[in-house]
Every structure is written in C-alpha cells, then in structure tokens.
Write an enzyme that holds these catalytic residues in place. Structure first.
Site, PDB file in Angstrom:
ATOM      1  N   TYR A  98       0.842  -0.980  -0.166  1.00 45.76           N
ATOM      2  CA  TYR A  98       0.042  -0.032  -0.083  1.00 45.76           C
ATOM      3  C   TYR A  98       0.891   1.446   0.052  1.00 45.76           C
ATOM      4  O   TYR A  98       0.316   2.112  -0.292  1.00 45.76           O
ATOM      5  CB  TYR A  98      -0.876   0.038   1.050  1.00 45.76           C
ATOM      6  CG  TYR A  98      -1.996  -1.128   1.396  1.00 45.76           C
ATOM      7  CD1 TYR A  98      -2.000  -2.163   0.414  1.00 45.76           C
ATOM      8  CD2 TYR A  98      -2.468  -1.175   2.727  1.00 45.76           C
ATOM      9  CE1 TYR A  98      -2.860  -3.048   0.470  1.00 45.76           C
ATOM     10  CE2 TYR A  98      -3.670  -2.469   2.796  1.00 45.76           C
ATOM     11  CZ  TYR A  98      -3.509  -3.174   1.674  1.00 45.76           C
ATOM     12  OH  TYR A  98      -4.258  -4.660   2.048  1.00 45.76           O
ATOM     13  N   ASN A 294     -19.618   3.700   8.864  1.00 48.20           N
ATOM     14  CA  ASN A 294     -19.234   2.400   8.775  1.00 48.20           C
ATOM     15  C   ASN A 294     -19.094   1.487  10.133  1.00 48.20           C
ATOM     16  O   ASN A 294     -19.449   0.202  10.212  1.00 48.20           O
ATOM     17  CB  ASN A 294     -17.935   2.033   8.079  1.00 48.20           C
ATOM     18  CG  ASN A 294     -17.979   2.729   6.674  1.00 48.20           C
ATOM     19  OD1 ASN A 294     -19.031   2.809   6.167  1.00 48.20           O
ATOM     20  ND2 ASN A 294     -16.715   3.166   6.038  1.00 48.20           N
TER      21      ASN A 294
END
Length: 347
Positions: A98, A294
């Site tokens: 990442y 979320n």
C-alpha cells in the site's frame, strides 16, 4: 461443558460475564461445538469498537478495523488514520504494497494514544524474481524489518499477503516465524489463503507456528464458508477485507430493503453481516463521516431471517482482483511467471 474457543476471554465464566450470554445462546454455543463448527457467537453481542476477538495464538484483535488499501500515501493516509483514531478506531490494516506504512506509524505516534491500545496489521507481498524465488525465509524477514522501520513500531499482526509462489511458500512462513521470534511482530498470519493452502502450511514438518488469522475478501456477494469453517475450527480469526464490496452492490434491492428496515445504511448492514458471521471486517473510506458510519453497527442486530436472506446474495463477486483476470487466489496457484503474465510490471 465444551471448551471455550475464543481466546479473547480465557474462561467460559469470563465470556458469559462479558457478553451476557443468555441460556438460549449458551445452548446454541454448545450445539455449535457439538456440531464441530466453533463459530464465535460472542461477536454478535459486542458493544463497541474497543471489544476484541481472539486470534489463534491467544492474543486478540479489535472487532472492526480501518482498511487502508487504495488510501494514497502521504497526507491522505495520515489524516484519515488520525481522524479514525479520534473517532474510536483501534485497528489499522496496512501493507508494504500500500506504500502508506510510514504515514500510519506517524499518525499513531502523534495520536497520543498508548501504543498497546492500537492494533496494527501489515503484510508482505511475495515478489516474482531474485531472492523471492531462492531464499524466501531471508527475503520475508528482510521485508518485515523494512516494514517495522517505516512504521516506527512493531506490528501486532503480520501477514503473508498472498499464497503466490507455492515452491517458496513454506520458506516465506519461516521468515514470519523468525520475525516473530525477533519481536518484530506479536502475531503472524496469512491473507488470501484457501483451505488447501492452509493445510499445506499447517501440516508441513518445517513449520512450528500455525497462522493466527487469515484475511480474505468476504461480503454478502462473496462468501467463503469452507475457509471460514476451517479457520474457526482451529481458532484462527477470519478478517474480512472489502466487506463493502467496493460499493458495487449498494443498490441491491434486498440489501436496500433490510437497511431501511433498521434505519441504517447498506454499509452498516454489510459490516454487521460480517460481524455476525464471526468475521473481523475492515471497511475503508477517506471521508471522516463515512468511517464513523461504517463502524456504527453496535446498536442493532440482524435477525436470523435477514442474515439468511443476505446469505443468498452470493454471486462470487470478486472486487479486488480485476487486474488478475478475476482469479480466486484462495484456489488458484500462482507462480512467479504467472504473476508477470497476469499483471506485468510497468515498462
């Protein structure tokens, strides 16, 4: 009395006290164990983001985390991690692939939150040439050391990111065992491993530490019950990446109807579905209001009827492997040559 399998609580009494286990749920626990499927029911009764579930080695992991794939390195990662920590997240999932480990580590240090209250997972992606093909143990240990240097701290869980290069897979794992022995990471595990790949790793006479967790893509539109059952029977945590299916099915009528019933969003239903299946979901966003929503999944519980209806939505929807020809890494063995052929490096 059956043996309690969730290592986040050392005894049955501690589990019942923490989760307020009712007689009916206690009976279900016993039934699950007798049936040979030791799914940790306690996840359905978690009360917040600081609650934890057991890893396969006796340690534990927060029940929901912030996924950081596709989060650009630099200010974008630093800012969203800093905001997530302010909003109660204590579980961050990054990887060398990442390219944002350094920003994660900086945000954690700047947060002022004691390091032992924050869980950091990182991962190493096996390469396709050089020492990746000749000395897997050394190159993985080197990769973990590089991750730790970028993060500026140890990891709580470090994973082999993919089961690529099967001829070196055991050596990669031995590299993680060495990293754990050196204190670079507390726990070690795998990602994108299927049942056969897990079996080969666990049953090898060369390995001595079984995986503490397996991180795979899971959501109502992509179920992997065989992997989940294999892991749960062995006490391994199942971590669900892309639990929102990258927003590709938010307009699904079943999902939309169930969300409306509870007065929540489709994202919240999908995260809750994941938790009630016993997984540790990793929803991701770069918007502060979205990351709060979320994880706002502790004030409602999906009924068994709703869970069953969501289970019927499975369509083998892989959302993270488009560039690999939509392959399933948990069942497809990928060699170094296949890596290059499927996803050639930039010219």
């Amino acid at each position: 009395m059956s043996t309690f399998i969730d290592s986040a609580y050392p005894t049955r009494a501690a589990y019942e006290a923490a989760t307020k286990l009712t007689p009916a749920l206690r009976a279900e626990d016993e039934s699950n164990v007798k049936a040979g499927f030791e799914k940790p029911r306690m996840l359905e009764r978690c009360t917040g983001m600081t609650d934890r579930r057991g890893l396969g080695d006796g340690r534990s992991i927060p029940v929901v985390g912030l996924g950081l794939y596709y989060t650009p390195p630099g200010a974008a990662t630093y800012d969203i991690v800093a905001e997530a920590l302010k909003r109660g997240y204590r579980h961050l999932d990054t990887a060398d692939f990442y390219e944002n480990e350094a920003d994660v580590g900086r945000a954690v240090r700047d947060s002022g939150i004691p390091r032992d209250e924050i869980h950091i997972t990182s991962k190493v992606w096996p390469g396709e040439d050089g020492e990746w093909m000749t000395d897997g143990k050394k190159v993985v240990l080197d990769a973990v050391e590089a991750s730790i240097k970028r993060l500026g701290t140890h990891t709580d869980l470090y994973l082999i990111h993919t089961p690529f290069n099967p001829e070196q897979r055991i050596n990669y794992w031995l590299g993680l065992e060495a990293a754990q022995q050196k204190g670079l990471t507390k726990s070690i595990g795998v990602s994108n491993f299927g049942v056969k790949q897990l079996q080969n790793l666990i049953e090898s006479p060369l390995t001595s530490v079984p995986p503490a967790a397996n991180e795979v893509e899971l959501h109502p539109f992509l179920r992997k019950d065989d992997i989940a059952e294999f892991c749960f029977k062995r006490g391994m945590a199942v971590i669900a990446y892309s639990p929102l299916a990258r927003a590709k099915r938010f307009d699904n009528p079943v999902l939309a109807r169930i969300a409306k019933t509870y007065g929540v969003s489709p994202t919240q239903v999908m995260v809750r579905w994941s938790m009630q299946h016993g997984y540790v979901p990793l929803p991701k966003s770069v918007r502060a209001e979205r990351i709060s929503q979320n994880a706002d999944v502790f004030q409602f519980e999906l009924t068994q009827a709703d869970m069953s209806e969501l289970d019927t939505l499975d369509e083998r929807l892989f959302t993270e492997w488009d560039e690999w020809g939509k392959l399933d890494p948990t069942v497809t063995e990928i060699t170094a040559a296949a890596q290059v052929a499927l996803c050639p490096p930039p010219s």
